[in-house]
Design a protein around this motif. Sequence first.
Motif, PDB file in Angstrom:
ATOM      1  N   THR A  47       0.855  -1.191   0.000  1.00 32.33           N
ATOM      2  CA  THR A  47       0.000   0.000   0.000  1.00 32.33           C
ATOM      3  C   THR A  47       0.888   1.237   0.000  1.00 32.33           C
ATOM      4  O   THR A  47       1.957   1.248   0.613  1.00 32.33           O
ATOM      5  CB  THR A  47      -0.982   0.060   1.197  1.00 32.33           C
ATOM      6  N   ARG A  49       0.880   5.883  -0.528  1.00 31.32           N
ATOM      7  CA  ARG A  49       0.146   7.134  -0.768  1.00 31.32           C
ATOM      8  C   ARG A  49       0.742   7.726  -2.047  1.00 31.32           C
ATOM      9  O   ARG A  49       0.850   6.985  -3.027  1.00 31.32           O
ATOM     10  CB  ARG A  49       0.250   8.035   0.460  1.00 31.32           C
ATOM     11  N   SER A  50       1.111   9.014  -2.063  1.00 25.85           N
ATOM     12  CA  SER A  50       1.661   9.522  -3.338  1.00 25.85           C
ATOM     13  C   SER A  50       3.179   9.460  -3.387  1.00 25.85           C
ATOM     14  O   SER A  50       3.778   9.589  -4.446  1.00 25.85           O
ATOM     15  CB  SER A  50       1.185  10.959  -3.592  1.00 25.85           C
ATOM     16  N   GLY A  69      -2.431  -1.244  -3.178  1.00 20.77           N
ATOM     17  CA  GLY A  69      -3.507  -0.401  -2.641  1.00 20.77           C
ATOM     18  C   GLY A  69      -3.030   1.029  -2.542  1.00 20.77           C
ATOM     19  O   GLY A  69      -1.975   1.301  -1.969  1.00 20.77           O
ATOM     20  N   ARG A  70      -3.806   1.965  -3.091  1.00 24.98           N
ATOM     21  CA  ARG A  70      -3.474   3.387  -2.983  1.00 24.98           C
ATOM     22  C   ARG A  70      -4.383   3.987  -1.924  1.00 24.98           C
ATOM     23  O   ARG A  70      -5.617   4.038  -2.119  1.00 24.98           O
ATOM     24  CB  ARG A  70      -3.665   4.047  -4.351  1.00 24.98           C
ATOM     25  N   MET A  75      -3.763   8.181  -8.878  1.00 25.50           N
ATOM     26  CA  MET A  75      -3.059   6.929  -9.197  1.00 25.50           C
ATOM     27  C   MET A  75      -1.866   7.212 -10.111  1.00 25.50           C
ATOM     28  O   MET A  75      -1.337   6.284 -10.729  1.00 25.50           O
ATOM     29  CB  MET A  75      -4.023   5.983  -9.910  1.00 25.50           C
ATOM     30  N   ALA A  80      -0.917   1.581 -13.071  1.00 26.77           N
ATOM     31  CA  ALA A  80      -2.061   0.748 -12.682  1.00 26.77           C
ATOM     32  C   ALA A  80      -2.505  -0.195 -13.795  1.00 26.77           C
ATOM     33  O   ALA A  80      -2.762  -1.381 -13.548  1.00 26.77           O
ATOM     34  CB  ALA A  80      -3.220   1.651 -12.253  1.00 26.77           C
ATOM     35  N   ASN A  92      -8.012   1.769  -4.912  1.00 26.99           N
ATOM     36  CA  ASN A  92      -7.814   3.076  -4.277  1.00 26.99           C
ATOM     37  C   ASN A  92      -9.068   3.458  -3.500  1.00 26.99           C
ATOM     38  O   ASN A  92     -10.028   2.681  -3.443  1.00 26.99           O
ATOM     39  CB  ASN A  92      -7.394   4.151  -5.295  1.00 26.99           C
ATOM     40  N   THR A  93      -9.033   4.636  -2.879  1.00 30.51           N
ATOM     41  CA  THR A  93     -10.143   5.059  -2.011  1.00 30.51           C
ATOM     42  C   THR A  93     -10.633   6.435  -2.489  1.00 30.51           C
ATOM     43  O   THR A  93     -10.339   7.446  -1.865  1.00 30.51           O
ATOM     44  CB  THR A  93      -9.683   5.139  -0.540  1.00 30.51           C
ATOM     45  N   PRO A  94     -11.364   6.475  -3.583  1.00 29.26           N
ATOM     46  CA  PRO A  94     -11.620   7.760  -4.251  1.00 29.26           C
ATOM     47  C   PRO A  94     -12.484   8.761  -3.489  1.00 29.26           C
ATOM     48  O   PRO A  94     -12.391   9.950  -3.746  1.00 29.26           O
ATOM     49  CB  PRO A  94     -12.291   7.343  -5.567  1.00 29.26           C
ATOM     50  N   ILE A 301      -9.711   6.636   5.019  1.00 28.49           N
ATOM     51  CA  ILE A 301      -8.913   5.954   3.991  1.00 28.49           C
ATOM     52  C   ILE A 301      -8.411   4.611   4.521  1.00 28.49           C
ATOM     53  O   ILE A 301      -8.515   3.579   3.843  1.00 28.49           O
ATOM     54  CB  ILE A 301      -7.718   6.851   3.558  1.00 28.49           C
ATOM     55  N   LEU A 305      -9.469   1.125   2.867  1.00 29.15           N
ATOM     56  CA  LEU A 305      -8.443   0.302   2.225  1.00 29.15           C
ATOM     57  C   LEU A 305      -8.341  -1.065   2.899  1.00 29.15           C
ATOM     58  O   LEU A 305      -8.228  -2.099   2.222  1.00 29.15           O
ATOM     59  CB  LEU A 305      -7.096   1.044   2.272  1.00 29.15           C
TER      60      LEU A 305
END
Length: 315
Positions: A47, A49-50, A69-70, A75, A80, A92-94, A301, A305
């Motif tokens: 997992t 983040r950015s 997992g983001r 993304m 991806a 991801n968790t939009p 988040i 996730l």
Amino acid sequence: MKVLANDGMDAIGIEMLQKSGFEVITEKVAQENLIDSINERKIEILTVRSATKVRKDIIDSCTSLKIIGRGGVGMDNIDAEYARSKGILVLNTPAASSNSVAELVIGSMFSMSRMLYDSNKQMHSIGATQFDVLKKKYAKGTEVSGKTIGIVGLGRIGQAVARMAAGLGMNIIAHDPFIKEANIEVNVANITNVNIKVVTTNMDELLKNSDFVTLHVPGGKLIGDEEIAKMKKGVCLINIARGGVINEDSLIVALNSGKVAHAALDVFVNEPTPNLDILSHPKISLTPHIGAATEEAQERIGIELANLIIDNYKN
Ligand code: 3PG
């Protein structure tokens, strides 16, 4: 069932994964050591983040990976489609951070309209000796109420911005190639539900009529010399989306000429080493990519996730 949460994860998400039998490693592995570390530990779930980039080299070299997992929306740091073509599930968790990002947009608007970002710096250095000078310097603030906000991208975040801007008494115009109109419910202290209809317009109309322009798109190059030329003199620009959505060179020229009064940037070309001309510019309110960095958003988040990983791992 090993999860490497390389950019961290909220404690509740970690606990949920542990309770479901996953081992969660939160130690940060440097980008250049990631392939070896994943392979040595046979990590199945990564997992990020950015900050961590998950490019083809990692996807090709780390055959143990089953899920990437983001924890967040964007993304652009993950290849991806390539990962999916190799049978890796990418999640991801939009929706989880929309409110936090929108609040930072509103905060940035106030930061610009009252020059808070600059007055704060000046008060620290000369507030005790030149108070009266500073009082005069920052005496030309403006109200946001009654002004027009142009929202480019009326997805979840854009709509959350519209909801808050409506509460502030702003006029709202929006542009979105995929959405013609949106009904936005505004909750006022949980007492009244007000539905506002936001009808999207073309980009030129938005640029021409907005006092604030805020961008909520996944990336790309949207605002440069040509677009700035169409804006009102004294417009304020906000980029909490992705570095480069507003061309940084065009922005500096427009700030220096006075065409753009202020800008608020949370994201930068070349993160984590932004351009020094941007960082030192006196008319830019700066934050270090913290749009989604609130306790509430990170908790949502982490939970989302963790649920996605638990639900999908066994399949
Ligand atoms: C996102 O795309 O979710 C935001 O840019 C936040 O990124 P972060 O998880 O690195 O804070």
